[in-house]
Design a protein around this motif. Structure first.
Motif, PDB file in Angstrom:
ATOM      1  N   ALA A 122       0.829  -1.204   0.000  1.00  0.00           N
ATOM      2  CA  ALA A 122       0.000   0.000   0.000  1.00  0.00           C
ATOM      3  C   ALA A 122       0.862   1.253   0.000  1.00  0.00           C
ATOM      4  CB  ALA A 122      -0.924   0.015   1.226  1.00  0.00           C
TER       5      ALA A 122
ATOM      6  N   CYS B 211     -10.111  -0.283   4.528  1.00  0.00           N
ATOM      7  CA  CYS B 211      -9.498   0.499   3.444  1.00  0.00           C
ATOM      8  C   CYS B 211     -10.536   0.807   2.356  1.00  0.00           C
ATOM      9  CB  CYS B 211      -8.315  -0.253   2.859  1.00  0.00           C
ATOM     10  SG  CYS B 211      -6.884  -0.336   3.970  1.00  0.00           S
TER      11      CYS B 211
ATOM     12  N   LEU C 185      -2.610   5.242   3.370  1.00  0.00           N
ATOM     13  CA  LEU C 185      -3.021   4.659   4.638  1.00  0.00           C
ATOM     14  C   LEU C 185      -3.142   5.723   5.719  1.00  0.00           C
ATOM     15  CD1 LEU C 185      -0.934   1.350   4.810  1.00  0.00           C
ATOM     16  CD2 LEU C 185      -3.268   1.677   3.980  1.00  0.00           C
TER      17      LEU C 185
END
Length: 262
Positions: free
Chosen positions: A143, A177, A148
């Motif tokens: 990611a 997410c 994030l």
């Protein structure tokens, strides 16, 4: 191709950091969280890359991954475990994946595992949605770090090895997410292979297994937890219900769903 900084976030238990770096073939920056019998910090330079090692006696894979994420400093972070042996070109493969899908916030990549443990294998590049997110383990997750941070997501402390409930922290993380609006994709690159070992959480299809799965399904699916529990059992009854009936397994899953409701 844009060069992106890659950093591994490694969850480990009772490991020697130097040996682990060699065993995993780490060739980028990394943060290792080693759950052991002490507190400590050490920093190693390996092949010109910085490897930070945090030792802590508290247990729980979710806690371990959150601690690693807290200390990350990178363009792309890669969640992985002590039993993953990385390919020599994993950095280039991950960079290629983000070059191929420039709008991706998170890319789920392939890692080879034993057939009995395989829950997914990406045959093509496709979008990850609420319809297909539940099969992916944490070690498939890469990611963009800033994505994030913007999403303010973290791993559950209730689920996973060392926590109250057996597993599922990875699926919950991916769901959060998606809920935060991140763009998730699968990609066909394979970045490593799992070393076969005894599971840290699975020890049979018994009452706790099914109750824990019921709790997880309530967290994942809300009001759909019960019908999806029954579908799960019917799909896997030949493997999971050899020694108990589907009716009994379903009763235990229902107990878990009720527990999660409070």
């Amino acid at each position: 191709m844009t060069v992106m900084k890659i950093q591994l976030l490694v969850s480990a238990v009772d490991q020697d950091a130097g040996a682990l770096i060699e065993q995993m073939h780490i060739s980028t920056d990394a943060v290792i969280v080693n759950q052991c019998d002490r507190y400590g910090y050490e920093e190693k330079i390996h092949c010109g890359h910085r490897v930070q090692v945090f030792s802590m006696p508290e247990r729980g894979v979710g806690l371990s991954r959150n601690t690693a994420l807290l200390h990350a400093d990178t363009d792309v972070c890669v969640f992985t475990d002590e039993d993953i042996v990385l390919s020599e070109d994993y950095k280039e493969k991950i960079q290629k994946a983000y070059h191929d899908i420039p709008d991706a916030d998170m890319i789920l990549v392939n890692v080879k595992v034993a057939p009995s443990r395989r829950t997914y294998w990406n045959e093509d590049v496709h979008r990850i949605t609420y319809r297909n997110y539940g099969r992916y383990p944490a070690y498939s997750i890469t990611a963009k770090y800033d994505a994030l941070l913007r999403a303010n997501v973290h791993y559950s402390l209730l689920f996973g090895g060392g926590a109250k409930y057996s597993n599922g922290e990875d699926s919950l993380f991916i769901k959060d997410c998606l809920k935060a609006g991140l763009k998730l994709y699968s990609h066909t690159v394979c970045i490593g292979e799992e070393i076969e070992r005894k599971s840290t959480w699975f020890n049979g299809y018994h009452e706790k297994f099914f109750k824990d799965r019921g709790v997880l399904y309530r967290y994942l699916y809300g009001w759909l937890a019960l019908p999806l529990s029954l579908r799960f059992l019917l799909a896997h009854k030949d493997e999971m219900c050899r020694d108990i009936s589907v009716k009994q397994a379903y009763a235990w899953m229902k107990d878990g769903v009720r527990e999660a409701k409070g």
